[in-house]
Design a protein around this motif. Structure first.
Motif, short mmCIF file in Angstrom:
data_model
loop_
_atom_site.label_atom_id
_atom_site.label_comp_id
_atom_site.label_asym_id
_atom_site.label_seq_id
_atom_site.Cartn_x
_atom_site.Cartn_y
_atom_site.Cartn_z
N ARG A 77 8.47 48.77 72.04
CA ARG A 77 9.12 48.03 73.41
C ARG A 77 9.70 49.26 74.10
O ARG A 77 9.39 49.06 75.47
N PHE A 78 10.24 50.23 73.68
CA PHE A 78 10.97 51.32 74.46
C PHE A 78 9.94 51.95 74.99
O PHE A 78 10.03 52.36 76.24
N VAL A 90 12.86 47.76 77.46
CA VAL A 90 14.00 47.62 76.71
C VAL A 90 14.81 47.11 77.98
O VAL A 90 14.84 47.30 78.94
N PRO A 91 15.74 46.24 77.36
CA PRO A 91 16.66 45.57 78.40
C PRO A 91 17.50 46.57 79.16
O PRO A 91 18.04 47.64 78.71
N THR A 92 17.72 46.44 80.48
CA THR A 92 18.33 47.23 81.39
C THR A 92 19.77 46.83 81.60
O THR A 92 19.65 45.32 81.78
N ALA A 104 21.55 38.24 83.95
CA ALA A 104 20.53 37.66 84.75
C ALA A 104 20.18 36.39 84.63
O ALA A 104 19.58 35.69 85.48
N ARG A 105 20.36 35.90 83.26
CA ARG A 105 20.18 34.53 82.94
C ARG A 105 21.06 33.54 83.22
O ARG A 105 21.18 32.39 83.07
N LYS A 106 21.99 34.10 83.74
CA LYS A 106 23.29 32.99 83.89
C LYS A 106 23.17 32.36 85.21
O LYS A 106 23.18 33.27 86.20
N ALA A 113 17.12 42.39 88.46
CA ALA A 113 17.49 42.78 87.06
C ALA A 113 16.31 42.43 86.10
O ALA A 113 16.00 42.95 85.21
N PHE A 114 15.94 40.98 86.14
CA PHE A 114 14.58 40.81 85.54
C PHE A 114 13.40 41.86 85.42
O PHE A 114 12.85 42.10 84.68
N GLU A 115 13.34 42.24 86.75
CA GLU A 115 12.07 43.23 87.11
C GLU A 115 12.39 44.30 86.34
O GLU A 115 11.43 45.09 85.80
N ALA A 116 13.59 44.96 86.47
CA ALA A 116 13.80 46.13 85.79
C ALA A 116 13.86 46.14 84.51
O ALA A 116 13.19 47.22 83.79
#
Length: 80
Positions: free
Chosen positions: A12-13, A18-20, A60-62, A73-76
Protein backbone atom coordinates in the motif's frame (compact mmCIF):
# COMPACT_ATOMS: atom_id res chain seq x y z
CA UNK A 1 0.14 -14.20 9.42
CA UNK A 2 2.19 -11.24 10.66
CA UNK A 3 4.24 -11.25 7.46
CA UNK A 4 1.12 -10.91 5.34
CA UNK A 5 0.10 -7.75 7.20
CA UNK A 6 3.57 -6.27 6.81
CA UNK A 7 3.65 -7.10 3.10
CA UNK A 8 0.22 -5.56 2.59
CA UNK A 9 1.29 -2.35 4.37
CA UNK A 10 4.47 -2.20 2.27
CA UNK A 11 2.50 -2.74 -0.93
CA UNK A 12 0.00 0.00 0.00
CA UNK A 13 2.90 2.36 0.76
CA UNK A 14 4.50 1.69 -2.64
CA UNK A 15 1.18 2.43 -4.37
CA UNK A 16 0.74 5.68 -2.45
CA UNK A 17 -2.25 4.39 -0.49
CA UNK A 18 -0.84 5.36 2.91
CA UNK A 19 -3.14 7.74 4.79
CA UNK A 20 -1.99 11.34 4.70
CA UNK A 21 -2.32 13.39 7.88
CA UNK A 22 -3.16 17.08 8.11
CA UNK A 23 -3.40 19.31 11.16
CA UNK A 24 -6.90 20.42 12.12
CA UNK A 25 -7.62 24.16 12.27
CA UNK A 26 -10.44 26.70 12.23
CA UNK A 27 -10.62 30.23 10.95
CA UNK A 28 -9.64 32.52 13.83
CA UNK A 29 -12.57 34.92 13.49
CA UNK A 30 -15.46 32.50 13.91
CA UNK A 31 -16.84 29.08 14.75
CA UNK A 32 -16.44 27.77 11.21
CA UNK A 33 -15.99 24.08 10.42
CA UNK A 34 -12.58 22.47 10.86
CA UNK A 35 -10.18 22.69 7.94
CA UNK A 36 -7.11 20.64 6.99
CA UNK A 37 -3.85 22.58 7.17
CA UNK A 38 -1.05 21.78 4.72
CA UNK A 39 1.92 24.13 4.89
CA UNK A 40 1.03 27.80 4.40
CA UNK A 41 -2.71 27.32 3.77
CA UNK A 42 -5.62 24.98 4.28
CA UNK A 43 -6.51 22.53 1.54
CA UNK A 44 -9.37 24.83 0.53
CA UNK A 45 -7.13 27.91 0.37
CA UNK A 46 -7.49 29.78 3.68
CA UNK A 47 -4.08 31.37 4.48
CA UNK A 48 -2.19 30.05 7.53
CA UNK A 49 -2.23 33.43 9.30
CA UNK A 50 -6.07 33.39 9.37
CA UNK A 51 -6.46 30.06 11.21
CA UNK A 52 -5.98 28.67 14.70
CA UNK A 53 -4.28 25.27 14.64
CA UNK A 54 -5.41 22.51 17.01
CA UNK A 55 -3.41 19.70 18.56
CA UNK A 56 -5.27 16.95 16.73
CA UNK A 57 -5.44 15.69 13.18
CA UNK A 58 -8.07 16.65 10.63
CA UNK A 59 -10.60 13.84 10.18
CA UNK A 60 -11.80 13.72 6.59
CA UNK A 61 -14.57 11.29 7.51
CA UNK A 62 -16.07 13.57 10.15
CA UNK A 63 -19.33 15.10 8.95
CA UNK A 64 -19.44 18.86 9.49
CA UNK A 65 -15.82 19.56 8.56
CA UNK A 66 -15.05 21.71 5.51
CA UNK A 67 -16.35 19.78 2.51
CA UNK A 68 -13.58 20.95 0.17
CA UNK A 69 -10.87 19.99 2.67
CA UNK A 70 -12.57 16.61 3.18
CA UNK A 71 -12.51 15.84 -0.56
CA UNK A 72 -8.90 16.95 -0.99
CA UNK A 73 -7.77 15.01 2.09
CA UNK A 74 -9.41 11.85 0.71
CA UNK A 75 -7.72 12.43 -2.67
CA UNK A 76 -4.34 12.93 -1.02
CA UNK A 77 -4.58 9.73 1.01
CA UNK A 78 -5.77 7.65 -1.94
CA UNK A 79 -2.90 8.76 -4.16
CA UNK A 80 -5.18 10.42 -6.76
Amino acid sequence: MLQLGHRLRSFRFMLGLVPTHFAACRESDGPDPEHALAGDATLCGVPRHRVTVYRHLFLARKFGNCSECRVKAFEASSGS
